[in-house]
Design a protein around this motif. Sequence first.
Motif, PDB file in Angstrom:
ATOM      1  N   ALA A 227       0.826  -1.208   0.000  1.00  0.00           N
ATOM      2  CA  ALA A 227       0.000   0.000   0.000  1.00  0.00           C
ATOM      3  C   ALA A 227       0.864   1.264   0.000  1.00  0.00           C
ATOM      4  O   ALA A 227       0.662   2.167  -0.806  1.00  0.00           O
ATOM      5  CB  ALA A 227      -0.927   0.010   1.215  1.00  0.00           C
ATOM      6  N   ALA A 230       2.268   2.353  -3.228  1.00  0.00           N
ATOM      7  CA  ALA A 230       1.357   3.015  -4.173  1.00  0.00           C
ATOM      8  C   ALA A 230       1.478   4.526  -4.028  1.00  0.00           C
ATOM      9  O   ALA A 230       1.441   5.267  -5.011  1.00  0.00           O
ATOM     10  CB  ALA A 230      -0.079   2.561  -3.931  1.00  0.00           C
ATOM     11  N   TYR A 253      -8.638  -3.043  -4.330  1.00  0.00           N
ATOM     12  CA  TYR A 253      -7.730  -1.957  -3.948  1.00  0.00           C
ATOM     13  C   TYR A 253      -8.475  -0.681  -3.548  1.00  0.00           C
ATOM     14  O   TYR A 253      -7.973   0.429  -3.737  1.00  0.00           O
ATOM     15  CB  TYR A 253      -6.745  -1.684  -5.099  1.00  0.00           C
ATOM     16  CG  TYR A 253      -5.970  -2.933  -5.453  1.00  0.00           C
ATOM     17  CD1 TYR A 253      -4.853  -3.312  -4.706  1.00  0.00           C
ATOM     18  CD2 TYR A 253      -6.403  -3.782  -6.470  1.00  0.00           C
ATOM     19  CE1 TYR A 253      -4.170  -4.498  -4.988  1.00  0.00           C
ATOM     20  CE2 TYR A 253      -5.736  -4.966  -6.761  1.00  0.00           C
ATOM     21  CZ  TYR A 253      -4.625  -5.313  -6.016  1.00  0.00           C
ATOM     22  OH  TYR A 253      -3.964  -6.483  -6.283  1.00  0.00           O
ATOM     23  N   ILE A 256      -6.525   1.562  -1.362  1.00  0.00           N
ATOM     24  CA  ILE A 256      -5.499   2.358  -2.042  1.00  0.00           C
ATOM     25  C   ILE A 256      -6.140   3.610  -2.656  1.00  0.00           C
ATOM     26  O   ILE A 256      -5.578   4.713  -2.583  1.00  0.00           O
ATOM     27  CB  ILE A 256      -4.805   1.536  -3.162  1.00  0.00           C
ATOM     28  CG1 ILE A 256      -4.342   0.174  -2.632  1.00  0.00           C
ATOM     29  CG2 ILE A 256      -3.661   2.325  -3.794  1.00  0.00           C
ATOM     30  CD1 ILE A 256      -3.312   0.239  -1.534  1.00  0.00           C
TER      31      ILE A 256
END
Length: 324
Positions: A227, A230, A253, A256
């Motif tokens: 995570a 990202a 996700y 995210i």
Amino acid sequence: MSFPVHRPRRLRRTEKLRSLVRENRLSTAGLVYPMFVCPGTKVRHEVSSMPGIYQQSADQIVEECREVESLGIPAVILFGLPESKDPEGKSSLAADGVVQRAIEGIKKAKLDLLVVTDVCLCEYTDHGHCGVLENGEVMNDATLEILSEQALSHARAGADIVAPSDMMDGRVGAIRTKLDNHKFENVTIMAYSAKYCSGFYGPFREAAQSAPQFGDRRGYQMDSANAREALKEVALDLEEGADIVMVKPALPYLDIIRMVRDRFDVPVAAYNVSGEYSMVKAAARNNWIDEKRVVLEILTGIQRAGAGIVLTYHAKDVARWLKS
Ligand code: PBG
């Protein structure tokens, strides 16, 4: 003070009340519809794992774009299935390539649509990887030049937004520089910033004929367990000049998407990918789920997580449902 003074159910009694207090209103305005362009004319071939989605020649793409426009969907994203493939994906640069011709067709038809193009090599290389190879390894820096040439050729054909999906380091900067040097400073970059190495791309690889012929994409796409990484990818893409950042896939996700939304003040997109679409379609065909209800719930969830832009194969259906 709690119950009986507070009764959350009070606001759920009727649809009028629920609608009045609704926190997120799904709208067609943020949708992007993905399309696959193949060579020829009058070709329209359904992708077996993606019911309702077609590989189509440029003329047919223009026809479907008329429908997309009339439904109020603001944008399409184009993927190319070229006539021929080679180790460097050179056919992606041709001025008369499949994507270039489709862009020109859409623009010539004067459709009020934003044309986004996927910038990547995997659909154009004979080995199916997203970059050029040396000793079986995907070479980062050697890939940047051909990617930026591809973005430039899309811009020349009339693309409004280019969307690099290859996950090479430095590609956003390379593309921005190339576009600016050729006076395309107004062409927007939507970067696939946090693109995870995902099993959910399976049906797309049938649709785009882009499966890697050996190995996998773990050496360039992100590890699904990460995570924080990202956020780093998004920050780097923004430094390099990305205008819009994307998280992909969407459903596994959502955390995210939320983190990126909270951390960065730029438009955030999410890609509701092929496998996510195919699962819904398969279950709906078996009457295991109510397709309309599930799709609207999924897209609302992606929006609630923080994505203002959603790329989805459900776009036309959603636009119809929201209209009626
Ligand atoms: C190209 C690309 C892929 C997708 C978008 N651009 C496939 C991949 O990385 O293998 C996936 C889209 C989808 O599954 O709907 N690199």
